[in-house]
Enzyme design. Structure first.
Site, PDB file in Angstrom:
ATOM      1  N   CYS A  27     -18.133   3.860  15.690  1.00 18.37           N
ATOM      2  CA  CYS A  27     -19.441   3.591  16.302  1.00 18.37           C
ATOM      3  C   CYS A  27     -20.318   4.822  16.093  1.00 18.37           C
ATOM      4  CB  CYS A  27     -19.428   3.324  17.795  1.00 18.37           C
ATOM      5  SG  CYS A  27     -18.401   1.946  18.292  1.00 18.37           S
ATOM      6  N   ARG A  40     -20.604   4.263  10.215  1.00 16.11           N
ATOM      7  CA  ARG A  40     -19.625   4.399  11.297  1.00 16.11           C
ATOM      8  C   ARG A  40     -19.331   3.072  11.986  1.00 16.11           C
ATOM      9  NH1 ARG A  40     -18.822   9.632  12.914  1.00 16.11           N
ATOM     10  NH2 ARG A  40     -18.051   8.865  14.906  1.00 16.11           N
ATOM     11  N   TRP A  98     -18.936  -0.588  16.208  1.00 15.87           N
ATOM     12  CA  TRP A  98     -17.735  -1.033  15.474  1.00 15.87           C
ATOM     13  C   TRP A  98     -16.785  -1.485  16.566  1.00 15.87           C
ATOM     14  CZ3 TRP A  98     -15.997  -1.940  10.700  1.00 15.87           C
ATOM     15  CH2 TRP A  98     -14.624  -1.955  10.476  1.00 15.87           C
ATOM     16  N   ASN A 133     -18.875   5.981  22.299  1.00 15.25           N
ATOM     17  CA  ASN A 133     -17.972   5.856  21.166  1.00 15.25           C
ATOM     18  C   ASN A 133     -16.609   6.328  21.659  1.00 15.25           C
ATOM     19  OD1 ASN A 133     -16.649   6.055  18.730  1.00 15.25           O
ATOM     20  ND2 ASN A 133     -17.798   7.837  18.019  1.00 15.25           N
ATOM     21  N   GLY A 134     -15.565   5.567  21.411  1.00 11.75           N
ATOM     22  CA  GLY A 134     -14.230   5.968  21.877  1.00 11.75           C
ATOM     23  C   GLY A 134     -13.558   4.790  22.571  1.00 11.75           C
ATOM     24  N   GLU A 161       2.792   3.080  -3.189  1.00 15.03           N
ATOM     25  CA  GLU A 161       1.426   3.333  -2.724  1.00 15.03           C
ATOM     26  C   GLU A 161       0.783   4.490  -3.503  1.00 15.03           C
ATOM     27  OE1 GLU A 161      -0.844   1.938  -1.361  1.00 15.03           O
ATOM     28  OE2 GLU A 161      -2.187   3.404  -0.498  1.00 15.03           O
ATOM     29  N   LYS A 196      -2.617   4.070  -5.732  1.00 13.32           N
ATOM     30  CA  LYS A 196      -3.832   4.878  -5.534  1.00 13.32           C
ATOM     31  C   LYS A 196      -4.277   5.471  -6.859  1.00 13.32           C
ATOM     32  CE  LYS A 196      -5.102   3.890  -2.452  1.00 13.32           C
ATOM     33  NZ  LYS A 196      -4.517   3.048  -1.475  1.00 13.32           N
ATOM     34  N   GLU A 240      -5.795   2.795  -9.215  1.00 16.91           N
ATOM     35  CA  GLU A 240      -7.053   2.243  -8.691  1.00 16.91           C
ATOM     36  C   GLU A 240      -8.266   3.122  -8.957  1.00 16.91           C
ATOM     37  OE1 GLU A 240      -6.076   1.895  -4.391  1.00 16.91           O
ATOM     38  OE2 GLU A 240      -7.347   0.131  -4.515  1.00 16.91           O
ATOM     39  N   HIS A 296      18.616   1.341 -15.508  1.00 14.72           N
ATOM     40  CA  HIS A 296      18.663  -0.067 -15.937  1.00 14.72           C
ATOM     41  C   HIS A 296      17.496  -0.426 -16.850  1.00 14.72           C
ATOM     42  CE1 HIS A 296      21.967  -0.487 -13.193  1.00 14.72           C
ATOM     43  NE2 HIS A 296      21.239   0.158 -12.295  1.00 14.72           N
ATOM     44  N   LYS A 326     -13.996  -3.954  -1.886  1.00 10.45           N
ATOM     45  CA  LYS A 326     -13.318  -3.519  -0.660  1.00 10.45           C
ATOM     46  C   LYS A 326     -12.608  -4.688   0.005  1.00 10.45           C
ATOM     47  CE  LYS A 326     -12.059  -0.654   2.494  1.00 10.45           C
ATOM     48  NZ  LYS A 326     -10.873   0.109   2.111  1.00 10.45           N
TER      49      LYS A 326
END
Ligand code: F6R
Length: 607
Positions: free
Chosen positions: A2, A27, A74, A100-101, A480, A484, A487, A503, A602
């Site tokens: 936020c 935000r 948010w 915010n929080g 992962e 990254k 990408e 193998h 996204k």
């Protein structure tokens, strides 16, 4: 997340607030609002959608007021709706607050206040407005100080009162707030970007501090009203740099957000004395939990690698057979599901088309279906019968980083909750809770090595293929890390469980094929080390991620990145970070568009 903006001065507040909100849209962007003290009345306007929607709602209004507060939201508590948008007000409508929080004890506080107060939203923030009202005896600063002494959780907030037209109060605990110092005017915001067009003189509030701001004075105290002396700092960031908090890209900012947002994922959910976690959104009785015989974790891309780490946790801690299903395969696989199957859909956006379709299929077949998502009010959050928000805040870079670590954290907490309801001892649970609480600090230690990792990126940037290897819990980390790199740098890379090399993949090894190997001190250390010896014998360049102090790793390779030790199941939370940084630095050195890599989006809302 936020975004907060506030202004007190001699200029019209509204244009400053709207312009400021636009700078903070990164935000959060599901709804927005302003409250302005205008000709003696407190006028509030809120709108669902982005800042443009709020600006249109205000277009016809004549607002000459020179003091106001504003917010872009948010959602964390309460869905995306006008009544949940900030500012929130008390019963009288005289006190307005932006926040915010997360207020952890808002339910208790709401209960305590329910006798004399009427609530109009589902948010934790509105409770603060009423709590300040309950403590107000003619002095807003004192009322805020008293109210905040009863609050558990985090906040960055700004409050104003119609009867005190000469002041605003700002307070911080765990959510950033910056005060901009002008001539006869002050600004407050979540970061410096909204004020840089007017001033570069700022004061960063620290946790536990409260600022009482009038047009020509600023006083900073703590909740006990002890005075705090702060230095004004000069910042020379431009507005875009300030949005990214000085980082050149959102991706790097989000990598560095991880120690903060992982705390948001854990906040109020770990019960240390019982060695367990409680994720209320699971919405299952203990009988239903006990009936679960199988878990399926459904996701795409990075979220699916988070799920692979989660699988280990569910099986080891709770003894429940767990599968990870890539959503695009699962949806057409005619999956075998029954009423003893618990399905989690794991998604940052909550809008990934394949994951949504797979969850609908699981629901049709009678499974319990729950969501683990970041975006509040997203389709997965709405269509599942319960679940948990990962609280990573808006993730704007296409490549997912902080959402991944928060997904792993939430999956670990679910595994702990199921484990403790089954066979897991309190002692093991306690150790896991303790280790989880140590993770943010350990993440910081890894982030401090960003420059060292950048040097590695410089050394390895010209290779056209990479291989990532791990075993056990570090195989998902290898997947992962490799994901990254490809990408955002467009370099070909693959990930394998190291034991598979013989193998077939060994045939690829050569001095032209660098290997990134994760060799941390866990049960498979010796096995992994033997695999690394085999790679060395074939003269492939090696980067090793090793536990700090591991001299053997240094003998195996010149290029070692050290990470602090943690419990094996928690290793993905630490070991993935150097790989995120490596991918980031390689990509920036190669001049790639790191935040918006080619051909990717996204949120993948089509099949
Ligand atoms: C990788 C990445 C993608 C997403 C995938 C799922 O960095 O961002 O692989 O992880 O598209 O997206 P969500 O989590 O929104 O379902």
């Amino acid at each position: 997340m936020c975004g907060i903006v506030a202004y007190i001065g001699t200029e019209k507040a509204l244009p400053i607030l709207i312009k400021g909100l636009r700078r903070l849209e990164y935000r959060g962007y599901d709804s927005a609002g302003v409250a302005i003290l205008n000709k003696g009345s407190l006028e509030r306007t809120r709108a669902v959608g982005r800042i443009d929607a709020l600006a249109s709602a205000l277009a016809e209004k004549d607002m000459a007021g020179t003091m106001g507060i504003a917010h872009t939201r948010w959602a964390t508590h309460g869905g995306v709706a006008e009544e949940n948008a900030h500012p929130h007000v008390d019963c009288s409508g005289d006190i307005a607050i932006v926040h915010n929080g997360i207020i952890e004890n808002y339910r208790e506080l709401k209960q305590q206040l329910s006798a004399g107060h009427t609530f109009k939203s589902q948010t934790d923030t509105e409770v603060l407005a009423h709590l300040i009202e309950a403590n107000y005896q003619g002095n807003l600063r004192e009322a805020v100080q008293k109210a905040l002494q009863n609050v558990r959780g985090t906040y960055g907030l700004v409050v104003m009162h119609k009867k005190e037209p000469d002041r605003i109060i700002a307070a911080r605990l765990g959510s950033p707030l910056v005060v901009g110092v002008g001539e006869g005017e002050y600004y407050v915001a979540s970061d410096a970007s909204p004020m840089l067009a007017y001033t570069q003189q700022v004061i960063f509030l620290d946790d536990g501090e409260l600022a009482e701001i009038t047009r020509d004075d600023l006083k900073i105290v703590n909740l006990k009203d002890e005075k705090i002396i702060k230095q004004t700092e000069h910042i020379d960031w431009n507005e875009a740099e300030a949005e990214k908090q000085g980082f050149p890209h959102f991706m790097l900012k989000e990598i560095f957000d991880q120690p903060t947002v992982i705390k948001d994922a854990m906040r109020g959910r770990l019960i240390a004395p019982d060695g367990t976690a409680h994720l209320g959104g699971l919405s299952m009785t203990s009988e239903q939990m006990a009936s679960v015989k199988r878990i399926i974790l459904i996701a795409c891309g990075t979220a699916s690698y988070a799920c692979l780490a989660g699988k280990y946790a569910f099986e080891r801690l709770a003894g429940i057979p767990t599968e990870v299903a890539v959503a695009s395969e699962f949806r057409y696989s005619d999956p075998i599901i029954d009423r003893q199957t618990l399905v989690f859909g794991v998604s940052q956006s909550g809008e990934t088309a394949d994951t949504i379709a797979a969850l609908r299929e699981a629901k049709r077949k009678g499974a319990y279906v729950r969501g683990i998502v970041n975006v509040v009010g997203s389709t997965i959050a709405r269509e599942t019968d319960g679940g948990t928000y990962i609280h990573a805040g808006p993730e704007l870079a296409v490549a997912s980083t902080k959402a991944y670590t928060n997904m792993v954290t939430v999956l670990l907490m679910y595994a702990l909750q199921f484990g403790r309801s089954r066979r897991l001892t309190v002692a093991t649970g306690e150790r896991l809770v303790k280790a989880l609480l140590e993770i943010p600090e350990k993440m910081q230690l890894v982030l401090k090595q960003s420059d060292v990792i950048k040097q590695l990126a410089e050394k390895y940037k010209a290779y056209s293929d990479f291989l990532y290897l791990g075993r056990g819990i570090n195989f998902p980390v290898a997947l992962e890390g490799s994901h990254k790199l490809k990408e955002i740098s467009y370099i070909h890379s693959e990930a394998y469980p190291a034991g598979e090399m013989k193998h077939g993949v060994n045939a690829l090894l050569s001095p032209e094929f660098p290997v990134v190997a994760i060799l941390t001190s866990n049960a498979l250390y010796d096995k992994m080390r033997s695999n690394i010896e085999e790679i060395r014998a074939r003269r492939a360049p090696l980067i090793i991620v090793a536990t700090e102090g591991d001299a053997a790793a240094r003998e195996l390779s010149d290029d070692v990145v050290s990470v602090p030790p943690t419990m094996e199941l928690l290793e993905p939370l630490i070991n993935t970070i150097p790989l995120q940084l490596f991918a980031y630095h390689v990509a920036t050195i190669l001049g790639r568009d790191v935040d918006r890599p080619r051909n990717l989006a996204k949120s993948v809302t089509v099949e």
